[in-house]
Design a protein around this motif. Structure first.
Motif, PDB file in Angstrom:
ATOM      1  N   UNK A  94       0.841  -1.196   0.000  1.00  0.00           N
ATOM      2  CA  UNK A  94       0.000   0.000   0.000  1.00  0.00           C
ATOM      3  C   UNK A  94       0.876   1.246   0.000  1.00  0.00           C
ATOM      4  N   UNK A  95       0.453   2.258  -0.754  1.00  0.00           N
ATOM      5  CA  UNK A  95       1.246   3.473  -0.915  1.00  0.00           C
ATOM      6  C   UNK A  95       0.970   4.429   0.247  1.00  0.00           C
ATOM      7  N   UNK A  96       2.039   5.022   0.788  1.00  0.00           N
ATOM      8  CA  UNK A  96       1.925   6.012   1.849  1.00  0.00           C
ATOM      9  C   UNK A  96       1.479   7.341   1.250  1.00  0.00           C
ATOM     10  N   UNK A  97       0.480   7.981   1.885  1.00  0.00           N
ATOM     11  CA  UNK A  97      -0.009   9.278   1.432  1.00  0.00           C
ATOM     12  C   UNK A  97       0.184  10.316   2.542  1.00  0.00           C
ATOM     13  N   UNK A  98       0.566  11.546   2.204  1.00  0.00           N
ATOM     14  CA  UNK A  98       0.762  12.581   3.233  1.00  0.00           C
ATOM     15  C   UNK A  98      -0.565  13.056   3.803  1.00  0.00           C
ATOM     16  N   UNK A  99      -0.515  13.555   5.018  1.00  0.00           N
ATOM     17  CA  UNK A  99      -1.696  14.107   5.685  1.00  0.00           C
ATOM     18  C   UNK A  99      -1.846  15.576   5.338  1.00  0.00           C
ATOM     19  N   UNK A 100      -3.078  16.022   5.016  1.00  0.00           N
ATOM     20  CA  UNK A 100      -3.321  17.412   4.636  1.00  0.00           C
ATOM     21  C   UNK A 100      -4.359  18.103   5.501  1.00  0.00           C
ATOM     22  N   UNK A 101      -5.136  17.385   6.282  1.00  0.00           N
ATOM     23  CA  UNK A 101      -6.158  18.024   7.120  1.00  0.00           C
ATOM     24  C   UNK A 101      -5.486  18.700   8.308  1.00  0.00           C
ATOM     25  N   UNK A 102      -5.872  19.956   8.553  1.00  0.00           N
ATOM     26  CA  UNK A 102      -5.161  20.763   9.525  1.00  0.00           C
ATOM     27  C   UNK A 102      -5.147  20.130  10.914  1.00  0.00           C
ATOM     28  N   UNK A 103      -6.283  19.612  11.366  1.00  0.00           N
ATOM     29  CA  UNK A 103      -6.340  19.018  12.699  1.00  0.00           C
ATOM     30  C   UNK A 103      -5.368  17.856  12.816  1.00  0.00           C
ATOM     31  N   UNK A 104      -5.356  16.986  11.829  1.00  0.00           N
ATOM     32  CA  UNK A 104      -4.492  15.808  11.897  1.00  0.00           C
ATOM     33  C   UNK A 104      -3.041  16.141  11.590  1.00  0.00           C
ATOM     34  N   UNK A 105      -2.783  17.240  10.878  1.00  0.00           N
ATOM     35  CA  UNK A 105      -1.398  17.672  10.689  1.00  0.00           C
ATOM     36  C   UNK A 105      -0.771  18.032  12.028  1.00  0.00           C
ATOM     37  N   UNK A 106      -1.539  18.691  12.901  1.00  0.00           N
ATOM     38  CA  UNK A 106      -1.010  19.027  14.217  1.00  0.00           C
ATOM     39  C   UNK A 106      -0.864  17.783  15.083  1.00  0.00           C
ATOM     40  N   UNK A 107      -1.706  16.779  14.861  1.00  0.00           N
ATOM     41  CA  UNK A 107      -1.598  15.524  15.607  1.00  0.00           C
ATOM     42  C   UNK A 107      -0.306  14.797  15.273  1.00  0.00           C
ATOM     43  N   UNK A 147      -0.859   6.644  11.804  1.00  0.00           N
ATOM     44  CA  UNK A 147      -0.901   7.123  10.419  1.00  0.00           C
ATOM     45  C   UNK A 147      -2.328   7.610  10.202  1.00  0.00           C
ATOM     46  N   UNK A 148      -2.541   8.918  10.330  1.00  0.00           N
ATOM     47  CA  UNK A 148      -3.892   9.444  10.426  1.00  0.00           C
ATOM     48  C   UNK A 148      -4.679   9.346   9.123  1.00  0.00           C
ATOM     49  N   UNK A 149      -4.029   9.052   7.998  1.00  0.00           N
ATOM     50  CA  UNK A 149      -4.794   8.853   6.761  1.00  0.00           C
ATOM     51  C   UNK A 149      -5.665   7.600   6.823  1.00  0.00           C
ATOM     52  N   UNK A 150      -5.440   6.711   7.804  1.00  0.00           N
ATOM     53  CA  UNK A 150      -6.360   5.598   8.020  1.00  0.00           C
ATOM     54  C   UNK A 150      -7.699   6.064   8.576  1.00  0.00           C
ATOM     55  N   UNK A 151      -7.754   7.284   9.107  1.00  0.00           N
ATOM     56  CA  UNK A 151      -9.015   7.877   9.557  1.00  0.00           C
ATOM     57  C   UNK A 151      -9.588   8.614   8.359  1.00  0.00           C
ATOM     58  N   UNK A 152     -10.565   8.007   7.691  1.00  0.00           N
ATOM     59  CA  UNK A 152     -10.952   8.444   6.348  1.00  0.00           C
ATOM     60  C   UNK A 152     -11.965   9.577   6.369  1.00  0.00           C
ATOM     61  N   UNK A 153     -13.035   9.423   7.105  1.00  0.00           N
ATOM     62  CA  UNK A 153     -14.162  10.359   7.030  1.00  0.00           C
ATOM     63  C   UNK A 153     -14.688  10.659   8.428  1.00  0.00           C
ATOM     64  N   UNK A 154     -13.928  11.359   9.248  1.00  0.00           N
ATOM     65  CA  UNK A 154     -14.310  11.530  10.654  1.00  0.00           C
ATOM     66  C   UNK A 154     -15.436  12.539  10.859  1.00  0.00           C
TER      67      UNK A 154
END
Length: 823
Positions: A349-362, A374-381
């Motif tokens: 599986x390809x690693x993708x960067x995080x772009x959502x502001x809340x999760x960027x700070x996490x 790896x917060x991209x596993x949280x898809x639609x919170x």
């Protein structure tokens, strides 16, 4: 067999590279050929090199009055109160050599902010490499920066950069995980001005973004500050200076005590504008029209996405080191555009960067050697909460999220796959970190759970610094899991497909199950463990690196990015470095040559069968015209898949292939307005889908051209895979983008992607289309018309062509609108 194949096969070429590489190199990550340059002097508060014939000051900066207007002009009386530093040392490519250009830095602090100014002289200002860019896109520009290591233990360093056109960039150098975290965005301000002698910069960094401890039991410990300038001309050079600052001592005003104070202050007749704003709220509205269809069908709105949604990001600052954040309905669709693409010969599986502001700070607080968060596993919170209490020496953080979907990476030792189910789940993690003068350690826990599923991990990791160039890292992890049957059914494609596992043998290409289906192991609880340890030396003249990792078959980290399990692996590297002047360096400095060998030996944990044994040799030149040329030869025995898919047995069931190939990386920028990349690979490579050894021709060119406010990028990936001198498959990934940014308030981006995959269906082992074509057109506008308002608008169209019906059509259309207001 062509001439290049004949040239690459003889053992004399491999022996030549090995002989040469015994005398030089640099340690890399085990599977990575990409290397970051040395971004700063690796100096901790307790380990200044004895060979450095210079005094590293330990200073105290007292509070000053007033505050500057942050406009890039360093001519206000406020700066007369600041402490001045000369950035007079070269850090890269040669360490601690006198700098070739003059740079002055000014540092001052109030009770609420750290203020920094730079006066950067340049003998040829017309050669400055800079433009208005997207945030964090200043890596190859001229820029100045301040790096702050609050604990002095070299565990985490926070860097704030500004280029001569005022583009901001910030990142974390996380030494514990040995990673650079560009996803992090802090709250701060910076401006720049071009001058006839170079450029000037002003920065204002709030106390909450600095993580300086407000108290410390060890009153002799010190923090570290590095003031840096990137000076890219014919050679890429990093210049800097550094000093230690005392940590808070009762009754003494100093930079740390000032920055951690919560008292309000009258400055120039008005209150400071930071302290009263303990609560910040940014509500947003999103309209997302997303319709998809099959070729010739009818468009329908994607059911798991709302057309209209309201949400917000909020943060309450209890103190400069303690905060509570929340988010409702965060969304990253607006920045999803040019994500990483995966070759059909990549089983992971390809690693993708995080772009959502809340999760960027996490992500700032959860980077680790084994990436268990790896917060991209949280898809639609729906909702996210995060709490941070960071005194610099001790830090505690925790976050929780309610996700409308459940996405889990199912790992194996030969690949991984992702299951995505429309079942809600809860995710959370905590981390406690303790940092000392030359070491750091932390405890991390993660949890994902819903009514029929759970996964939890408990982790202990740490760092020991033995000097400026030597570090030992370790990570121990334990997991407990229970998986539902739905995971396995999603892996094999239909409900009920796992009710009866096919009897042996179940050959590859004609089997309803695979390793990921078997790894689900649904029904009963199962547990496992993982271990990683790395020792790394990376000095001015030599490097060596040794690492070990193992993970049991039952180990899972579902909130993280887990690339493989059921394995034991040993990694090693050795190399040396030389410095030389070339006729084209224009007297600016020295270029660097580096050579190294890398090795990897991996066996399965459960069956103790060999999975990979590889050695590669590399030679690198970094210097003239900002050029990097790295070439290497790799030989490896490697298992890529199983013959019988109904068992996890390896050994004879996962035969080894002898891969031999030449690989290279090339990058150059002889002019400030363009940069050229050209990577590639040629040689014998195994194909995981068909379990054959063929000849790979892989070419990846990329050109970036900048003129005024325009940045044009064109790139491609071309792969031809030959089997018995005939093409088994071809991949062509083309991309073209235009970025127009003529002010800090507006940016326009146009993107075109063209992805073509062709297979020889007569020899392809699985049931795949002979020809697949996908085209994507996209436009994005980011607009900040007035202060505190932000508008995003974009549309996207997707075109698919399928060879089985020999038809193509537009199959995807999206319209995205988001407006947000900072309160």
């Amino acid at each position: 067999m062509n001439r290049f194949q004949q040239f690459c096969r003889p053992p004399w070429l491999w022996l030549f590279f090995c002989f040469f590489l015994l005398f030089d190199g640099r340690a890399l990550g085990a599977d990575s050929m990409e290397m970051e340059p040395e971004i700063d002097a690796g100096i901790s508060a307790e380990s200044v090199p004895e060979s450095v014939e210079m005094k590293v000051e330990t200073i105290t900066i007292t509070a000053v009055s007033g505050k500057p207007v942050i406009d890039g002009h360093v001519d206000e009386k406020f700066w007369d109160q600041a402490r001045s530093f000369d950035i007079g040392i070269e850090l890269f490519p040669e360490r601690l050599k006198p700098a070739g250009v003059k740079t002055e830095a000014l540092v001052a602090a109030t009770k609420t902010h750290l203020y920094v100014a730079f006066i950067a002289h340049d003998p040829n200002p017309e050669k400055i490499r800079s433009a208005l860019r997207e945030r964090d896109a200043t890596k190859y520009d001229d820029y100045v920066s301040i790096i702050i290591d609050p604990s002095g233990a070299m565990a985490r360093k926070f860097e704030f950069r500004v280029n001569p056109d005022g583009t901001l960039s910030d990142l974390i150098q996380d030494t514990i995980s040995d990673r650079y975290i560009y996803d992090w965005d802090a709250e701060w301000t910076g401006k720049a001005q071009r001058t006839d002698f170079g450029y000037t910069v002003e920065m204002a960094i709030p106390a909450s973004s600095l993580h300086v401890p407000d108290r410390d039991l060890d009153k002799n410990s010190r923090g570290l500050v590095i003031l840096k300038r990137c000076y890219p001309r014919n050679l890429f050079q990093l210049l800097g200076t550094f000093f230690f600052f005392k940590r808070p001592i009762e009754g003494v005003d100093n930079v740390a005590g000032i920055l951690s104070s919560l008292e309000t202050e009258e400055q120039d007749g008005e209150k400071d504008n930071f302290l009263p704003d303990k609560l910040s709220v940014t509500p947003h509205y999103i309209y997302y029209f997303n319709e998809e269809r099959g070729i010739g069908g009818h468009f329908e709105q994607v059911k798991d996405q709302d057309e209209n949604s309201l949400g917000f990001d909020a943060e309450y600052q209890f103190s400069t080191s303690t905060s509570l954040s929340a988010t409702i309905n965060p969304n990253y669709t607006d920045v999803e555009a040019d994500i990483a693409r995966q070759s059909i010969n990549n089983p992971f599986s390809v690693f993708q960067p995080e772009k959502r502001q809340f999760f960027r700070s996490v992500t700032e607080y959860y980077s680790s050697l084994i990436p268990v968060v790896y917060t991209r596993n949280i898809v639609n919170p729906r909702l996210g909460l995060s709490f941070v209490a960071d005194s610099g020496v001790n830090a505690f953080s925790a976050f929780a999220s309610d996700d409308r979907q459940t996405q889990v990476i199912i790992p194996d030792n030969l690949g991984s796959d992702t299951t995505e189910l429309l079942d809600s789940s809860y995710s959370g993690a905590f981390r406690y970190r303790q940092t000392h003068a030359n070491r750091a350690s932390d405890i991390t826990g993660t949890l994902r759970v819903n009514d029929i599923y759970h996964n939890a991990t408990l982790n202990y990791s740490g760092l020991l610094n033995f000097g400026p160039d030597d570090a030992f890292r370790y990570h121990l992890s334990y997991s407990d899991s229970k998986y539902p049957k739905k995971f396995a059914e999603d892996m094999c494609g239909e409900a009920g497909c796992v009710d009866e596992i096919p009897e042996d043998p179940c050959p590859l290409g004609d089997c309803s199950v695979n390793a990921q289906v078997l790894r689900v192991d649904y029904g009963d609880r199962f547990d496992g463990h993982a271990v990683q340890a790395r020792y790394k030396h990376d000095g001015p003249k030599s490097l060596y690196w040794l690492g070990y990792e193992q993970s049991s078959p039952g180990y899972r980290a579902d909130l993280g990015y887990l690339k493989g399990i059921d394995k034991r692996a040993l990694y090693y590297a050795y190399g040396k470095k030389w410095y030389l002047k070339t006729p084209l360096d224009d007297g600016q400095g020295n270029s660097r040559i580096r050579s190294y060998i890398l090795g990897k030996y991996m066996r399965s944990y459960e069956y103790d069968d060999l999975l990979e044994n590889s050695v590669s040799a590399w030679l690198e030149f970094r210097g003239t015209y900002q050029s990097i040329f790295r070439v290497g030869y790799r030989y490896q025995e490697r298992a890529v898949n199983r013959v019988d898919q109904a068992t996890l047995d390896t050994g004879d069931n996962a035969p080894l292939f002898d891969e031999r190939y030449v690989q290279w990386f090339f990058e150059t920028s002889p002019r400030r307005d363009w940069k050229f990349h050209f990577d590639g690979r040629l040689g014998d490579v195994a194909d995981a889908t068909n379990m054959v050894l063929g000849y790979m021709v892989e070419l990846k060119p990329r050109l970036i051209y900048r003129v005024g406010p325009l940045e044009l990028t064109a790139g491609g990936e071309f792969r031809d895979y030959l089997l018995d001198d005939e093409t088994l498959y071809t991949e062509q990934f083309l991309s073209f983008s235009v970025l127009f940014k003529n002010s800090q308030r507006f940016s326009h981006r146009f993107l075109y992607l063209d992805n073509l995959t062709k297979r020889d269906s007569g020899r392809w082992i699985s049931d795949e289309l002979e020809r697949e074509l996908e085209r994507v057109f996209e436009y994005t506008l980011i607009c900040e018309p007035v202060e505190s308002w932000k508008v995003l608008f974009g549309f996207k169209g997707g075109y698919d062509h399928e060879s089985d019906i020999d038809e193509g059509d537009f199959t995807d259309r999206e319209l995205y609108f988001k407006i947000e207001k900072s309160l």
